[in-house]
Scaffold this active site. Structure first.
Site, mmCIF file in Angstrom:
data_model
loop_
_atom_site.group_PDB
_atom_site.id
_atom_site.type_symbol
_atom_site.label_atom_id
_atom_site.label_comp_id
_atom_site.label_asym_id
_atom_site.label_seq_id
_atom_site.Cartn_x
_atom_site.Cartn_y
_atom_site.Cartn_z
ATOM 1 N NE ARG A 280 -1.285 -1.574 3.991
ATOM 2 C CZ ARG A 280 -1.836 -2.062 5.109
ATOM 3 N NH1 ARG A 280 -2.285 -1.256 6.048
ATOM 4 N NH2 ARG A 280 -1.967 -3.358 5.286
ATOM 5 C CG ASP B 120 0.740 6.063 4.439
ATOM 6 O OD1 ASP B 120 0.126 4.986 4.517
ATOM 7 O OD2 ASP B 120 1.634 6.411 5.224
ATOM 8 C CE1 TYR C 111 7.220 4.032 -1.162
ATOM 9 C CE2 TYR C 111 8.659 2.180 -0.657
ATOM 10 C CZ TYR C 111 7.387 2.718 -0.773
ATOM 11 O OH TYR C 111 6.286 1.954 -0.481
ATOM 12 N NE ARG D 164 4.843 10.500 5.163
ATOM 13 C CZ ARG D 164 3.560 10.443 5.553
ATOM 14 N NH1 ARG D 164 2.802 9.411 5.185
ATOM 15 N NH2 ARG D 164 3.048 11.404 6.275
#
Lengths: 248, 248
Positions: free
Chosen positions: B51, B53, B111, B198
């Site tokens: 997933r 966010d 990422y 993050r």
């Protein structure tokens, strides 16, 4: 009273154009609202270099307003940006002479139009460039673009909804550059009619895809008939890039 | 039945995250809706690499689904993109072996996190990078980043809301590159915990602004306590860039 010249950048996506209209969210509307708030409720009128349509963006739109507040000029962007929505950013502010006028003192404007090529559209540029997945003959576009340079009657390249009588304008230069999948058209001129850049781009794309020949451009200009030109390219590819003045 | 591997790019701004949730607009939700429409109302389940966010974007998210429709693989993106909203674009599709699994077969993920520097925020990147107007010591960030490379227990860099027991992950590489005003962090690894990228970026920004020292990173890792690390950087700067598999 002191006159201030401001340069403003905005994402036009969420606005119903630049110019104030009753009941609509416009760029001028949020600017006047922010300035009026700074002036403790006293209405502040904003005069810009010209309007932009719904969905059209700006990198360097210019406006002026008059104030009796003496804030150092470099503080004006900070104060206004703290109030303005994220889609509108004051880039710079400068105290100018009283005879400076954001519309009447314009010497030259630059518009750019962005086109995104490629097999797949990108979800990240959908509001910021026209997606055009077809083959384009860049050389044909370059040849066609040259016919627009100089002083012409642009009636064929102006929306019939205009209220301007005089359709003669001078285009100083047109550049068409491709960087990877992004095609950028840059236009500089002394002024542009309603939808003029978008109709020129729409027509150049028809040349690029082979539906019109470069040599048809002077013929279309001479017809002075909007129906002779190509389609109006979508608003979201267009940017008011910069506005130049005699001084300042 | 045939299994199809799809690569999908999306602008996460308008979605309540990736994973299906009742009453919410999610990326998985619009993908399943589009596939179910193609299959004439027969529900098609989508299995993704993981997933993302709310607000997080993807350049190359990967998912698989099973179908009994025999459409040539290059036609799948065309068919699906004609149904999907503009924020979601199928980049490619490929028929794969039955034992391919978008989640379990992942070998490596990348990422990227984008930060926009500079005196003024830009109205055009507000949903696509973190605006950070403060001075940053890039060298300190580079030194700090190296401490994360390798196999570590990332408990300090994982949201306490996770349901994963095992917090050991391997980061293969971290690159921090500045291009004009855009700073890009790239992370490759065998897997990433909830909010891990993050929280690492938020901590590296604290190092860059002098609030933490590079040498504190191994100490924070050893504490295995979320409170020891920095703040979670905003979702809208993060992109799932690519997912690599053993084959395909």
């Amino acid at each position: 009273m002191q006159r201030i010249k401001c340069t403003v950048s905005y994402d036009g996506t969420a606005f119903n154009g630049y110019q104030v209209q009753p009941g609509q969210r416009t760029v001028q509307g949020v600017l006047e609202k922010a300035l009026t708030k700074v002036h403790k409720g006293k209405f502040v009128k904003v005069i810009s270099s010209g309007r932009t349509d719904a969905g059209v963006h700006a990198i360097g739109q210019v406006f002026h307003f008059d104030t009796d507040f003496s804030i150092p000029e470099e503080k004006w962007p900070v104060v206004l940006n703290s109030i303005l929505p994220d889609e509108v950013v004051i880039v710079s502010a400068k105290y100018v002479q009283d005879d400076f006028h954001a519309r009447y003192s314009v010497k030259q404007k630059e518009y750019r139009y962005k086109v995104m090529l490629g097999k797949r559209r990108s979800p990240f540029t959908r509001d910021f460039s026209l997606y055009y997945p077809y083959q384009l003959d860049l050389e044909a576009i370059q040849i066609a673009a040259r016919y627009f340079i100089g002083e012409h009657d642009f009636t064929s390249f102006c929306s019939t909804k205009t209220d301007k009588e005089d359709k003669v304008r001078t285009i100083h230069n047109i550049k068409v550059e491709q960087d990877d999948l992004e095609l950028t058209f840059s236009f500089t001129g002394n002024g542009f009619l309603y939808n003029m850049v978008r109709i020129i781009v729409g027509t150049l794309l028809e040349v690029g895809s082979g539906r019109k020949k470069p040599e048809e451009i002077p013929v279309i200009l001479n017809k002075r008939d909007r129906k002779a030109a190509g389609k109006t390219a979508a608003a979201h590819g267009l940017y008011l890039w910069q506005v130049q003045y005699e001084e300042n």
